[in-house]
Design an enzyme around this catalytic site. Structure first.
Site, PDB file in Angstrom:
ATOM      1  N   ASP A  43       0.878  -1.163   0.000  1.00  0.00           N
ATOM      2  CA  ASP A  43       0.000   0.000   0.000  1.00  0.00           C
ATOM      3  C   ASP A  43       0.916   1.214   0.000  1.00  0.00           C
ATOM      4  O   ASP A  43       2.116   1.097  -0.236  1.00  0.00           O
ATOM      5  CB  ASP A  43      -0.975  -0.015   1.191  1.00  0.00           C
ATOM      6  N   CYS A  46       4.125   1.292   2.150  1.00  0.00           N
ATOM      7  CA  CYS A  46       4.957   0.116   1.922  1.00  0.00           C
ATOM      8  C   CYS A  46       6.430   0.340   2.280  1.00  0.00           C
ATOM      9  O   CYS A  46       7.054  -0.475   2.965  1.00  0.00           O
ATOM     10  CB  CYS A  46       4.830  -0.332   0.471  1.00  0.00           C
ATOM     11  N   HIS A 257       6.580  -0.367  -4.709  1.00  0.00           N
ATOM     12  CA  HIS A 257       6.355  -1.466  -3.791  1.00  0.00           C
ATOM     13  C   HIS A 257       7.702  -2.064  -3.388  1.00  0.00           C
ATOM     14  O   HIS A 257       8.520  -2.388  -4.244  1.00  0.00           O
ATOM     15  CB  HIS A 257       5.475  -2.540  -4.431  1.00  0.00           C
TER      16      HIS A 257
END
Length: 265
Positions: A43, A46, A257
């Site tokens: 998210d 991260c 990410h």
């Protein structure tokens, strides 16, 4: 999870990009002895999640500057002593403008970070720390408070360094870039346009990774897999040479990410 199994599972395509990523995974497996990957929930927190999990589970101590003062009093210090009343516009991830309540909420967040960090650091057995971290990072309310605390501490140091720049003091090299962006010419615009989006609509940009490392006194080594074959494949988000800081390692396929590479189970 086994690193190469993860790569095979996630990258089955035959495109040039997929081939590049697969080669990158192969390289860090062979050359850097990374055998496993700890998958991090993706998210807009991260990068903070992957970083803070390693800090706590590895038993990394408080940064020196945090030991020298009561960090839970920093929100009030900025407002009452330094006149930064604009901090009332601080956003807590998806929670927008909170007004005067921001100071109380920030103090609760910083207090949560200070308590959990100190509590887990006191566990000298690594297995015990990992177990405590697994429980903590499954509690969304607690972990989000810690991420917001880290964001605020980044802002606090950004304000200090900005004032240092104005008065001709030596500051880390990344500050010149941090405050040269049209959307981040001063700490207020940096908060509004960058920090406030973290946890909501965006994550940390590359220059903010330098600020994160500086705030937590970490060398953040990062393998940027999509940069395989270039000098930007392996980077360290610290521009302060000679610092005896702890090192953590991150792995990213897209600079958004982040996962955690592991050499052994």
């Amino acid at each position: 999870m086994d690193l190469l199994e993860y790569c095979e599972l996630e990258w089955k395509g035959l495109t040039p990009h997929a081939d590049q990523i697969k080669k990158a995974y192969g390289e860090i497996y062979r050359v850097h002895n990374i055998r496993y990957i700890c998958r991090v929930r993706g998210d807009n927190y991260c990068a903070l999640r992957a970083t803070l999990f390693q800090v706590l589970s590895n038993g990394i101590p408080f940064p020196s500057w945090m030991k020298e003062q009561d960090i839970t009093k920093l929100p009030e210090k900025l407002f009452y002593s330094q006149g930064c009343n604009w901090i009332q516009q601080y956003s807590f991830g998806p929670e927008k403008y909170t007004g005067p309540k921001a100071f109380y909420k920030l103090r609760k967040c910083v207090d949560m970070l200070k308590f959990q960090w100190g509590d887990i650091y006191g566990l000298k057995d690594k297995k015990a720390r990992e177990k405590a971290c697994n429980l903590l990072f499954m509690d969304e309310a607690s972990e989000y408070k810690m991420y917001e605390a880290v964001k605020f501490l980044m802002l606090y140091l950004a304000i200090e360094m900005f004032e240092g720049m104005r008065h001709g003091q030596d500051v880390p090299n990344f500050c010149a870039v941090l405050f040269s962006r049209d959307t981040s010419l001063d700490p207020f615009s940096f908060m509004l346009n960058h920090l406030n989006t973290i946890g909501d609509s965006g994550g940390l940009e590359q220059i903010e990774m330098f600020l994160l490392g500086y705030t937590l006194e970490l060398q953040i080594q990062t393998f940027r897999l999509y940069k395989y074959g270039t000098e930007e494949f392996e980077v360290s988000f610290t521009d302060v040479c000679g610092r005896d800081w702890h090192k953590i390692t991150l792995l990213t396929e897209d600079d958004r990410h982040y996962n955690i590479p592991v050499t052994h189970q």
